[in-house]
Design a protein around this motif. Structure first.
Motif, PDB file in Angstrom:
ATOM      1  N   ASN A   6       0.826  -1.207   0.000  1.00  0.00           N
ATOM      2  CA  ASN A   6       0.000   0.000   0.000  1.00  0.00           C
ATOM      3  C   ASN A   6       0.864   1.261   0.000  1.00  0.00           C
ATOM      4  OD1 ASN A   6      -1.522  -2.206   1.856  1.00  0.00           O
ATOM      5  ND2 ASN A   6      -3.000  -1.097   0.606  1.00  0.00           N
ATOM      6  N   LEU A   7       1.952   1.240   0.760  1.00  0.00           N
ATOM      7  CA  LEU A   7       2.861   2.382   0.777  1.00  0.00           C
ATOM      8  C   LEU A   7       3.466   2.614  -0.608  1.00  0.00           C
ATOM      9  CD1 LEU A   7       4.622   1.670   4.178  1.00  0.00           C
ATOM     10  CD2 LEU A   7       3.240   3.693   3.661  1.00  0.00           C
ATOM     11  N   ASN A   8       3.791   1.556  -1.270  1.00  0.00           N
ATOM     12  CA  ASN A   8       4.340   1.646  -2.623  1.00  0.00           C
ATOM     13  C   ASN A   8       3.390   2.415  -3.543  1.00  0.00           C
ATOM     14  OD1 ASN A   8       6.055   0.918  -4.900  1.00  0.00           O
ATOM     15  ND2 ASN A   8       4.466  -0.534  -5.461  1.00  0.00           N
ATOM     16  N   PHE A   9       2.110   2.079  -3.480  1.00  0.00           N
ATOM     17  CA  PHE A   9       1.117   2.731  -4.340  1.00  0.00           C
ATOM     18  C   PHE A   9       1.001   4.225  -4.035  1.00  0.00           C
ATOM     19  CE2 PHE A   9      -3.193   4.338  -4.919  1.00  0.00           C
ATOM     20  CZ  PHE A   9      -3.405   4.095  -6.275  1.00  0.00           C
ATOM     21  N   TRP A  10       0.836   4.571  -2.757  1.00  0.00           N
ATOM     22  CA  TRP A  10       0.561   5.962  -2.392  1.00  0.00           C
ATOM     23  C   TRP A  10       1.794   6.845  -2.461  1.00  0.00           C
ATOM     24  CZ3 TRP A  10      -4.009   8.058  -2.502  1.00  0.00           C
ATOM     25  CH2 TRP A  10      -5.130   7.234  -2.377  1.00  0.00           C
ATOM     26  N   ILE A  11       2.966   6.310  -2.140  1.00  0.00           N
ATOM     27  CA  ILE A  11       4.188   7.112  -2.254  1.00  0.00           C
ATOM     28  C   ILE A  11       4.500   7.391  -3.721  1.00  0.00           C
ATOM     29  CG2 ILE A  11       6.692   7.135  -1.877  1.00  0.00           C
ATOM     30  CD1 ILE A  11       6.178   5.631   0.751  1.00  0.00           C
ATOM     31  N   LYS A  12       4.319   6.387  -4.578  1.00  0.00           N
ATOM     32  CA  LYS A  12       4.518   6.601  -6.010  1.00  0.00           C
ATOM     33  C   LYS A  12       3.573   7.681  -6.530  1.00  0.00           C
ATOM     34  CE  LYS A  12       6.376   2.337  -8.037  1.00  0.00           C
ATOM     35  NZ  LYS A  12       6.038   1.152  -8.871  1.00  0.00           N
ATOM     36  N   LYS A  13       2.330   7.622  -6.091  1.00  0.00           N
ATOM     37  CA  LYS A  13       1.327   8.607  -6.512  1.00  0.00           C
ATOM     38  C   LYS A  13       1.777  10.017  -6.127  1.00  0.00           C
ATOM     39  CE  LYS A  13      -3.716   9.309  -6.182  1.00  0.00           C
ATOM     40  NZ  LYS A  13      -4.096   8.898  -7.544  1.00  0.00           N
ATOM     41  N   TRP A  14       2.321  10.151  -4.913  1.00  0.00           N
ATOM     42  CA  TRP A  14       2.806  11.452  -4.448  1.00  0.00           C
ATOM     43  C   TRP A  14       4.035  11.881  -5.227  1.00  0.00           C
ATOM     44  CZ3 TRP A  14       7.426  13.082  -2.259  1.00  0.00           C
ATOM     45  CH2 TRP A  14       7.417  14.363  -1.693  1.00  0.00           C
ATOM     46  N   GLU A  15       4.948  10.971  -5.520  1.00  0.00           N
ATOM     47  CA  GLU A  15       6.184  11.324  -6.226  1.00  0.00           C
ATOM     48  C   GLU A  15       5.916  11.822  -7.639  1.00  0.00           C
ATOM     49  OE1 GLU A  15       9.781   8.696  -4.340  1.00  0.00           O
ATOM     50  OE2 GLU A  15       8.391   7.650  -5.675  1.00  0.00           O
ATOM     51  N   ILE A  16       4.898  11.291  -8.284  1.00  0.00           N
ATOM     52  CA  ILE A  16       4.552  11.734  -9.629  1.00  0.00           C
ATOM     53  C   ILE A  16       4.130  13.197  -9.610  1.00  0.00           C
ATOM     54  CG2 ILE A  16       2.881  11.440 -11.515  1.00  0.00           C
ATOM     55  CD1 ILE A  16       2.921   8.422 -10.828  1.00  0.00           C
ATOM     56  N   ASN A  17       3.384  13.579  -8.575  1.00  0.00           N
ATOM     57  CA  ASN A  17       2.942  14.971  -8.425  1.00  0.00           C
ATOM     58  C   ASN A  17       2.870  15.282  -6.933  1.00  0.00           C
ATOM     59  OD1 ASN A  17       1.862  17.510  -8.625  1.00  0.00           O
ATOM     60  ND2 ASN A  17      -0.100  16.874  -9.483  1.00  0.00           N
ATOM     61  N   PRO A  18       3.992  15.744  -6.342  1.00  0.00           N
ATOM     62  CA  PRO A  18       4.046  15.937  -4.886  1.00  0.00           C
ATOM     63  C   PRO A  18       3.242  17.134  -4.392  1.00  0.00           C
ATOM     64  CG  PRO A  18       6.096  16.661  -5.892  1.00  0.00           C
ATOM     65  CD  PRO A  18       5.282  16.054  -6.992  1.00  0.00           C
ATOM     66  N   SER A  19       1.934  16.993  -4.435  1.00  0.00           N
ATOM     67  CA  SER A  19       1.050  18.052  -3.946  1.00  0.00           C
ATOM     68  C   SER A  19      -0.194  17.423  -3.343  1.00  0.00           C
ATOM     69  CB  SER A  19       0.651  18.995  -5.085  1.00  0.00           C
ATOM     70  OG  SER A  19      -0.195  18.344  -6.001  1.00  0.00           O
ATOM     71  N   PHE A  20      -0.871  18.189  -2.521  1.00  0.00           N
ATOM     72  CA  PHE A  20      -2.058  17.667  -1.857  1.00  0.00           C
ATOM     73  C   PHE A  20      -3.202  17.427  -2.841  1.00  0.00           C
ATOM     74  CE2 PHE A  20      -6.099  18.418   0.452  1.00  0.00           C
ATOM     75  CZ  PHE A  20      -6.047  17.321   1.291  1.00  0.00           C
ATOM     76  N   LYS A  21      -3.241  18.213  -3.914  1.00  0.00           N
ATOM     77  CA  LYS A  21      -4.374  18.062  -4.844  1.00  0.00           C
ATOM     78  C   LYS A  21      -4.422  16.666  -5.451  1.00  0.00           C
ATOM     79  CE  LYS A  21      -2.023  20.058  -8.893  1.00  0.00           C
ATOM     80  NZ  LYS A  21      -2.062  21.177  -9.878  1.00  0.00           N
ATOM     81  N   THR A  22      -3.271  15.980  -5.501  1.00  0.00           N
ATOM     82  CA  THR A  22      -3.223  14.619  -6.037  1.00  0.00           C
ATOM     83  C   THR A  22      -4.059  13.661  -5.207  1.00  0.00           C
ATOM     84  OG1 THR A  22      -0.965  15.064  -6.763  1.00  0.00           O
ATOM     85  CG2 THR A  22      -1.660  12.763  -6.742  1.00  0.00           C
ATOM     86  N   ILE A  23      -4.117  13.916  -3.885  1.00  0.00           N
ATOM     87  CA  ILE A  23      -4.812  12.988  -2.982  1.00  0.00           C
ATOM     88  C   ILE A  23      -6.025  13.623  -2.298  1.00  0.00           C
ATOM     89  CG2 ILE A  23      -2.666  11.734  -2.521  1.00  0.00           C
ATOM     90  CD1 ILE A  23      -2.678  13.234   0.260  1.00  0.00           C
ATOM     91  N   LYS A  24      -6.334  14.856  -2.654  1.00  0.00           N
ATOM     92  CA  LYS A  24      -7.349  15.618  -1.920  1.00  0.00           C
ATOM     93  C   LYS A  24      -8.677  14.882  -1.799  1.00  0.00           C
ATOM     94  CE  LYS A  24      -9.740  20.080  -1.774  1.00  0.00           C
ATOM     95  NZ  LYS A  24      -9.808  21.456  -2.348  1.00  0.00           N
ATOM     96  N   GLN A  25      -9.217  14.396  -2.913  1.00  0.00           N
ATOM     97  CA  GLN A  25     -10.523  13.750  -2.857  1.00  0.00           C
ATOM     98  C   GLN A  25     -10.463  12.452  -2.059  1.00  0.00           C
ATOM     99  OE1 GLN A  25     -13.404  15.314  -3.937  1.00  0.00           O
ATOM    100  NE2 GLN A  25     -14.217  13.681  -2.617  1.00  0.00           N
ATOM    101  N   ASN A  26      -9.366  11.712  -2.208  1.00  0.00           N
ATOM    102  CA  ASN A  26      -9.200  10.492  -1.411  1.00  0.00           C
ATOM    103  C   ASN A  26      -9.203  10.819   0.075  1.00  0.00           C
ATOM    104  OD1 ASN A  26      -7.189  10.184  -4.009  1.00  0.00           O
ATOM    105  ND2 ASN A  26      -8.390   8.339  -3.657  1.00  0.00           N
ATOM    106  N   TRP A  27      -8.510  11.914   0.433  1.00  0.00           N
ATOM    107  CA  TRP A  27      -8.446  12.309   1.841  1.00  0.00           C
ATOM    108  C   TRP A  27      -9.824  12.703   2.365  1.00  0.00           C
ATOM    109  CZ3 TRP A  27      -4.823  11.970   5.564  1.00  0.00           C
ATOM    110  CH2 TRP A  27      -5.083  12.653   6.764  1.00  0.00           C
ATOM    111  N   ILE A  28     -10.530  13.496   1.595  1.00  0.00           N
ATOM    112  CA  ILE A  28     -11.867  13.929   2.012  1.00  0.00           C
ATOM    113  C   ILE A  28     -12.793  12.729   2.195  1.00  0.00           C
ATOM    114  CG2 ILE A  28     -13.940  15.181   1.258  1.00  0.00           C
ATOM    115  CD1 ILE A  28     -12.055  17.211  -0.085  1.00  0.00           C
ATOM    116  N   ASN A  29     -12.674  11.734   1.323  1.00  0.00           N
ATOM    117  CA  ASN A  29     -13.523  10.551   1.415  1.00  0.00           C
ATOM    118  C   ASN A  29     -13.300   9.772   2.710  1.00  0.00           C
ATOM    119  OD1 ASN A  29     -14.551  11.131  -1.108  1.00  0.00           O
ATOM    120  ND2 ASN A  29     -13.259   9.656  -2.193  1.00  0.00           N
ATOM    121  N   CYS A  30     -12.120   9.903   3.299  1.00  0.00           N
ATOM    122  CA  CYS A  30     -11.764   9.111   4.485  1.00  0.00           C
ATOM    123  C   CYS A  30     -11.639   9.957   5.739  1.00  0.00           C
ATOM    124  CB  CYS A  30     -10.434   8.387   4.253  1.00  0.00           C
ATOM    125  SG  CYS A  30     -10.388   7.315   2.819  1.00  0.00           S
ATOM    126  N   SER A  31     -11.891  11.254   5.632  1.00  0.00           N
ATOM    127  CA  SER A  31     -11.627  12.143   6.764  1.00  0.00           C
ATOM    128  C   SER A  31     -12.787  13.110   6.961  1.00  0.00           C
ATOM    129  CB  SER A  31     -10.311  12.893   6.511  1.00  0.00           C
ATOM    130  OG  SER A  31      -9.954  13.702   7.599  1.00  0.00           O
TER     131      SER A  31
END
Length: 245
Positions: free
Chosen positions: A173-198
């Motif tokens: 799981n870390l592999n997936f999410w860290i790679k996602k961040w490295e491609i575009n190191p910004s919050f907007k990359t994960i914003k909707q995912n974060w809102i869905n869980c928070s």
């Protein structure tokens, strides 16, 4: 991405051990992990002590080489929290996220994350250390010694686990999410995912910071994952603190 895992029987702190290795001039490989079966002096945010018992908690740190701006580090921490959240759900644990870096189960903490920016000009090392503490085999009696509501995988799943196996599985799981961040190191990359869980936008929340408690409506999350709060019609940006449970 391939994680290079090094286990220790006991350490005061995996973050501190990793910083010691880096400051000594030893260049850790990217995605190196320092893990221990017994962390004796771990700390979280605000220098809180992370309570751990031998072979009970999964305590480890990951080194990520990165030239990114320090403002982008919170979104890497939050990406790591999303990884832990996905991992727990794969075990049937109904977890959710609490800004900025906690994973909860029914308002009880099961995981904390502490990231530190590294800029060692002497050894030309730049990156981030992500420290993760996951309650795996803590019993109810052990959890009751913690000064805040907490739970563990043992309590939630009614079984114990081998820490080695848990780390190996979590790395997927870390592999997936860290790679996602490295491609575009910004919050907007994960914003909707974060809102869905928070915390959902529009919710009324309370934030504690340095002894002060701020009440307001969550208007949005900012560019770097900061909170945008509406307090009686006035917009305020919150960079640090924690949401009260």
């Amino acid at each position: 991405m391939s994680f290079n895992i090094q286990w220790y029987s006991s350490l005061k702190s995996t973050n501190e051990e990793m910083k010691k290795i880096l400051s000594s001039g030893n260049k850790l490989k990217n995605y190196s992990i320092v893990a221990t079966y017994d962390q004796t002096n771990g700390t979280g945010r605000f220098d809180r002590k992370w309570i751990s018992f031998p072979n009970s908690n999964l305590c480890f740190s990951i080194f990520i080489k990165s030239e990114t701006d320090i403002k982008c580090i919170p979104s890497l921490t939050m990406s790591s929290a999303l990884a832990v959240n996905d991992f727990l759900k794969s075990y049937g644990v109904k977890s959710n996220l609490k800004w900025p870096n906690d994973v909860l189960v029914e308002n009880k903490k099961i995981c904390g994350i502490l990231s530190e920016h590294i800029n060692n000009t002497k050894n030309n090392i730049k990156g981030v250390i992500i420290g993760i503490g996951l309650n795996v085999n803590l019993t109810t009696n052990e959890l009751n010694t913690i000064d805040q509501p907490a739970t563990s995988m043992l309590v939630e799943c009614k079984k114990s686990f081998l820490l080695d196996n848990i780390l190996e599985n979590l790395c997927e799981n870390l592999n997936f999410w860290i790679k996602k961040w490295e491609i575009n190191p910004s919050f907007k990359t994960i914003k909707q995912n974060w809102i869905n869980c928070s915390e959902k936008i529009g919710n009324t929340i309370s934030i504690k910071d340095e002894g002060n408690i701020i009440h307001g409506k969550l208007e949005d999350y900012g560019e770097y994952g900061e909170l945008i709060i509406n307090i009686d019609g006035k917009i305020k940006t919150i960079w640090s603190g924690e949401i009260e449970r």
